[in-house]
Design a protein around this motif. Structure first.
Motif, PDB file in Angstrom:
ATOM      1  N   ASP A  70       0.835  -1.205   0.000  1.00 28.58           N
ATOM      2  CA  ASP A  70       0.000   0.000   0.000  1.00 28.58           C
ATOM      3  C   ASP A  70       0.866   1.250   0.000  1.00 28.58           C
ATOM      4  OD1 ASP A  70      -2.653  -1.281   0.262  1.00 28.58           O
ATOM      5  OD2 ASP A  70      -1.857  -1.947   2.185  1.00 28.58           O
ATOM      6  N   GLN A 102      -7.233  -2.567  -3.305  1.00 24.41           N
ATOM      7  CA  GLN A 102      -6.165  -1.591  -3.075  1.00 24.41           C
ATOM      8  C   GLN A 102      -6.251  -0.453  -4.083  1.00 24.41           C
ATOM      9  OE1 GLN A 102      -2.897  -4.659  -3.321  1.00 24.41           O
ATOM     10  NE2 GLN A 102      -2.109  -3.504  -1.567  1.00 24.41           N
ATOM     11  N   ALA A 175      -3.302   2.023   5.144  1.00 24.98           N
ATOM     12  CA  ALA A 175      -2.230   1.130   4.711  1.00 24.98           C
ATOM     13  C   ALA A 175      -2.217  -0.140   5.557  1.00 24.98           C
ATOM     14  CB  ALA A 175      -0.877   1.819   4.809  1.00 24.98           C
TER      15      ALA A 175
END
Length: 246
Positions: A70, A102, A175
């Motif tokens: 991420d 993502q 993240a």
């Protein structure tokens, strides 16, 4: 590539292999993995850069690890030495990232206590979205102002960068996996703080000599961290290992 351990056999899709590996986020921070390349005698650079130590297999692993991250975390010295640009995943990687929920492109986060960074450098000027610059409260105000025009500047810690707080901030921003690409001083700070969950290392079949730094630089750890081998691949004489913190 050929898997040496466990379950020896050919590996045809490195991206799929890496994406299938388990990397659970911690309760208060993301999973933190470090990816480095080193020669047989421990050098991490030749003439100041790491590129000549690797090969196609190392580049494939580099891309695969970036593909599942991420955030890509890197020290300012490495940004300057390697001429970092923004991440540029392929369309196939972008599609795979979308399928996993993502963002299409991992975010770049640069750690710098002094903010000795050029706002016109490729990592800023060519980025589709502003990178994050992680610094501390003592950073020069004028440099902070200059970088704020091209990046999100986050101050954690007073005179030193508080890396645990920085990772918590990245977790709060969504993240789950952070990939650190060095340099050795940043790796050393992460190791000293006990923040490294995974160590990925490509061992190049070269002896280079010289005075290159090791992959981790800083004070000796009072209690050396122990890692368990999780996966070992071989290709063209390169060994590509993955170790998990115990």
């Amino acid at each position: 590539m050929q898997r040496l351990w466990p379950d020896p056999g050919p590996v045809d899709d490195v991206d799929a292999l890496v994406a299938a590996e388990v990397r659970p986020a911690r309760p208060d921070r993301p999973w933190l993995l470090v990816n480095m390349v080193a020669s047989l005698d421990g050098a991490i650079a030749v003439d100041g850069r790491s590129g000549s130590l690797g090969g196609p297999a190392d580049k494939a692993m580099f891309a695969a690890l970036r593909g599942i991250a991420d955030v890509i975390l890197v020290g300012a010295g490495t940004v300057r030495a390697e001429g970092y640009g923004p991440p540029r995943p392929s369309e196939a990687v972008r599609a795979a990232r979308r399928a996993r929920g993502q963002a299409e492109v991992p975010r770049l986060a640069v750690v710098s206590r002094s903010l000795d960074l050029d706002p016109t450098a490729p990592c800023f000027a060519e980025a589709n979205a502003p990178p994050c610059v992680v610094t501390c409260g003592a950073a020069p105000a004028d440099r902070r102002s200059d970088l704020a025009a091209v990046a999100t500047v986050v101050a954690v810690g007073d005179v030193e960068v508080d890396l645990a707080a920085a990772l918590a901030r990245l977790a709060a921003d969504g993240a789950g996996v952070v990939l650190c690409e060095g340099g050795p001083s940043l790796n050393g700070d992460l190791a000293a703080a006990g923040l490294i969950d995974e160590w990925d290392l490509t061992v190049s079949p070269l002896l280079v000599g010289g005075t290159s730094a090791r992959a981790v630089h800083g004070p000796a750890l009072p209690d050396p961290s122990r890692f368990a081998l999780d996966r070992l691949l071989e290709a063209d004489g390169l060994l590509l290992g993955r170790w998990i913190a115990l």
